[in-house]
Design a protein around this motif. Structure first.
Motif, PDB file in Angstrom:
ATOM      1  N   ARG B  54       0.825  -1.210   0.000  1.00  0.00           N
ATOM      2  CA  ARG B  54       0.000   0.000   0.000  1.00  0.00           C
ATOM      3  C   ARG B  54       0.863   1.266   0.000  1.00  0.00           C
ATOM      4  NH1 ARG B  54      -5.402  -0.331   1.201  1.00  0.00           N
ATOM      5  NH2 ARG B  54      -5.345   1.632   2.347  1.00  0.00           N
ATOM      6  N   ALA B  58       0.936   4.320  -2.712  1.00  0.00           N
ATOM      7  CA  ALA B  58       0.604   5.628  -2.125  1.00  0.00           C
ATOM      8  C   ALA B  58      -0.773   5.609  -1.464  1.00  0.00           C
ATOM      9  CB  ALA B  58       0.677   6.754  -3.150  1.00  0.00           C
ATOM     10  N   LEU B  59      -1.210   4.420  -1.015  1.00  0.00           N
ATOM     11  CA  LEU B  59      -2.448   4.354  -0.235  1.00  0.00           C
ATOM     12  C   LEU B  59      -2.142   4.524   1.249  1.00  0.00           C
ATOM     13  CD1 LEU B  59      -4.192   1.379  -2.093  1.00  0.00           C
ATOM     14  CD2 LEU B  59      -4.724   3.808  -2.292  1.00  0.00           C
ATOM     15  N   ARG B  78       1.444   7.388  -8.491  1.00  0.00           N
ATOM     16  CA  ARG B  78       0.012   7.102  -8.516  1.00  0.00           C
ATOM     17  C   ARG B  78      -0.685   8.049  -9.484  1.00  0.00           C
ATOM     18  NH1 ARG B  78      -4.518   9.260  -6.111  1.00  0.00           N
ATOM     19  NH2 ARG B  78      -3.333  10.778  -4.899  1.00  0.00           N
ATOM     20  N   LYS B  79      -0.304   9.331  -9.395  1.00  0.00           N
ATOM     21  CA  LYS B  79      -0.940  10.312 -10.278  1.00  0.00           C
ATOM     22  C   LYS B  79      -0.567  10.074 -11.740  1.00  0.00           C
ATOM     23  CE  LYS B  79      -1.808  13.794  -6.840  1.00  0.00           C
ATOM     24  NZ  LYS B  79      -1.050  14.572  -5.860  1.00  0.00           N
ATOM     25  N   ARG B  81      -0.351   7.239 -12.885  1.00  0.00           N
ATOM     26  CA  ARG B  81      -1.021   5.954 -13.164  1.00  0.00           C
ATOM     27  C   ARG B  81      -0.018   4.890 -13.578  1.00  0.00           C
ATOM     28  NH1 ARG B  81      -5.541   9.933 -15.564  1.00  0.00           N
ATOM     29  NH2 ARG B  81      -6.906   9.862 -13.770  1.00  0.00           N
ATOM     30  N   TYR B  83       0.776   2.134 -11.914  1.00  0.00           N
ATOM     31  CA  TYR B  83       0.560   0.750 -11.479  1.00  0.00           C
ATOM     32  C   TYR B  83      -0.924   0.394 -11.523  1.00  0.00           C
ATOM     33  CZ  TYR B  83      -1.071   2.878  -7.172  1.00  0.00           C
ATOM     34  OH  TYR B  83      -1.781   3.616  -6.278  1.00  0.00           O
ATOM     35  N   TYR B  85      -3.658  -2.096  -9.434  1.00  0.00           N
ATOM     36  CA  TYR B  85      -3.734  -2.712  -8.117  1.00  0.00           C
ATOM     37  C   TYR B  85      -4.871  -3.720  -8.102  1.00  0.00           C
ATOM     38  CZ  TYR B  85      -2.810  -2.637  -3.047  1.00  0.00           C
ATOM     39  OH  TYR B  85      -2.436  -2.953  -1.772  1.00  0.00           O
ATOM     40  N   MET B 109      -9.464   7.575 -17.023  1.00  0.00           N
ATOM     41  CA  MET B 109      -8.200   8.080 -17.553  1.00  0.00           C
ATOM     42  C   MET B 109      -8.361   8.728 -18.923  1.00  0.00           C
ATOM     43  SD  MET B 109      -5.789   4.999 -16.257  1.00  0.00           S
ATOM     44  CE  MET B 109      -5.870   4.492 -14.536  1.00  0.00           C
TER      45      MET B 109
END
Lengths: 287, 262
Positions: B54, B58-59, B78-79, B81, B83, B85, B109
């Motif tokens: 996580r 970036a969770l 994360r921003k 994109r 990966y 999950y 997206m």
């Protein structure tokens, strides 16, 4: 057919009880009349008389049925004595109030789920608003609005909205918060915006909650409208019909209006239920 | 390894402040994951394997240390994109068809309509779900739903696939089949995969690198490089001596890390 038999049995029992109660409650008037004329009444005379009084304490079922038939089919729909006419007046205010209340409930729920300040400030007031008896507040709203020159449909719709926004608000807050952390995390991994999260996840998740509350809300709207028609000498609508009936001791008229209101409520709930089934089916949420 | 690592953690720590005092979910974790590696994280509950995954996504936000994903901070990654999950539960939206669910990240997206359709078709066939696009999730078995959720994570071009016990809730027969398919998929796409699991055979069968973790505080006990061939492996490789040797090594590592104390 299995469903119909028990329903008919219960209905028959209610009608039977009702006839019994009508005889019992209306007997006094028959006895009084007989005593004044210096006559005695036999049991069969008593039963016949209690079934057919003009202003009975409790009208017999067939008198109410006659009153309903008369009110619905016995005259032009535009007549002041038509239940269709009065029912339409009530229905239009109910629907306007329902739309207003539902809109308000949804907007407040969206605000509450997205803003902590609103969550803390709006909810207690919403709950407090429902602790005030509607009978107390309705006449004041009518009077205040009338003094501002607003009469007719709108004041009634506001009272209806006052009752119907609450169940929608509570359910929608729960529905919009229904998505669990995993589903919210998933959207976070897509870097989805708050708006996308709302439209793609929160709103669809809340649909079953919304419809459950709409059924409660639409019935509450009808109650609100009828209550709003009682004060200030309204002359149109089922509520006015109830009131004028009680002024002149027209119990048959009161009961007919009551049954018309009940039928209207049932109809509204059925319509909302049908829309619910269609919507959820199209969303793939009904198997 | 000459290439820059895709994921690089050094001295990474994460401490949760709770009513009962601080909980060290991760402490001083150092790890490098190279491009195209299949890395499994194994350990008992509370060892921080999910927390680490996580953090990469970036969770969760580490409280100390350094973590980079594709040379960026996890949040930037994360921003960008970077990966996909996959969670333990498929988490498909019941109001969307299978194709609609796979399309979800593409809609967010901003892929074009034609591109969306083409990609959905492509990834559904990758996970062996051709022809199921118009079905609703409840019409599919648990294993098929989880495959659809993997397709959803593959639909956009993320180089990294993070999987948090994706087959944990499935029975062993389905799990075997999905493991085999996952390996095929991985060798076909050359993605970097981080995979959290409770199962030693699963970890050994899938991975090029097995990270054995231990609890209280959550830390890396041992990193085992697999000597099994890279690429699709037959299921019966699990009967080979080499496989059993690595499995034994993992078990020893778990034992030494006090994983069996409770």
């Amino acid at each position: 057919m299995k469903m119909v038999a028990p329903i008919l049995a219960v209905l028959a029992a209610i009608v039977l009880l009702w006839y019994g109660a009508a005889v019992g409650l209306n007997a006094q008037w028959t006895y009084d009349q007989a005593a004044r004329a210096g006559e005695t009444v036999t049991f069969s005379e008593l039963v016949t008389d209690t079934m057919n009084q003009k202003r009975p304490v409790l009208p017999a079922p067939h008198q109410v049925a006659q009153g309903l038939w008369q009110g619905v089919f016995g005259q032009k729909f535009t007549s002041k004595r038509s239940l269709i006419f009065h029912g339409w007046i009530t229905l239009s205010a109910t629907l306007a109030g329902f739309a207003l209340g539902t809109g308000l409930g949804i907007v407040l729920a969206v605000g509450i789920t997205h803003s902590r300040a609103m969550d803390l400030s709006v909810m207690p007031w919403a709950i407090a608003s429902q602790t005030i008896p509607i009978l107390a507040i309705a006449p004041m709203v009518i009077v205040v609005l009338a003094s501002l020159g607003i009469t007719g449909l709108l004041p009634k719709a506001i009272i209806a909205a006052y009752l119907s926004f609450f169940p929608v608000l509570v359910s929608m807050v729960k529905g919009l918060r229904a998505p669990d952390n995993m589903q919210l995390d998933l959207l976070k991994t897509y870097n989805a915006s708050k708006g996308e999260t709302f439209w793609k996840l929160r709103l669809p998740s809340s649909m079953p909650y919304l419809f459950a509350s709409l059924k409660v809300g639409v019935a509450a709207s009808l109650v609100g409208t009828i209550v709003a028609e009682l004060p200030a000498g309204a002359t149109r609508g089922l509520g006015a019909r109830l009131l004028s009936g009680s002024y002149y001791g027209q119990t048959v008229q009161i009961w007919s209006a009551l049954f018309a209101a009940a039928a209207l409520a049932a109809l509204l709930v059925i319509v909302v239920g049908a829309i619910e089934r269609i919507t959820l089916k199209r969303m793939g949420m009904v198997r | 390894m000459t290439e820059k690592p895709v994921i690089e953690a050094s001295n990474l720590s994460l401490t949760f402040q709770t009513g009962d005092g601080p909980v060290h979910a991760l402490k001083d974790v150092d790890l490098e994951i190279g491009k195209g590696e299949f890395v499994s994280f194994i350990g008992p509950s509370g060892c921080g394997k999910t927390t680490f995954l996580r953090c990469i996504a970036a969770l969760e936000t580490p409280t100390a240390g350094r973590l980079t994903v594709n040379g960026m901070s996890p949040d930037e990654a994360r921003k960008a994109r970077s990966y996909g999950y996959v969670f333990q539960a498929a988490g498909l939206y019941p109001w969307r068809t299978i194709a609609g669910n796979v399309r979800l990240p593409l809609e967010i997206m901003g892929y074009s309509k034609e591109d969306q359709a083409a990609r959905v078709e492509k990834v559904l066939s990758l996970v062996d779900l051709e022809g199921f696009g118009k079905k609703f999730p409840w019409q599919l078995s648990g294993g098929m739903q989880q495959r659809a959720s993997i397709a959803r994570a593959l639909a956009f071009d993320a180089e990294i696939l993070l999987m948090d016990e994706p087959f944990g809730a499935l029975d062993e027969i389905v799990r075997d089949k999905l493991n085999e398919e996952l390996l095929k998929l991985w060798s076909a796409t050359n993605k970097t995969i981080g995979f959290v699991t409770h199962s030693i055979p699963e970890a050994v069968y899938l991975s090029t690198k097995i990270v054995v973790m231990s609890p209280r505080p959550g830390r890396i006990h041992e990193v085992i490089e697999s000597t099994l061939p890279k690429g699709p492996r037959p299921l019966d490789i699990r009967d080979s001596e080499e496989f059993l040797k690595i499995a034994h090594q993992v078990r020893e590592g778990l034992r030494a890390g006090h994983a069996y104390d409770e």
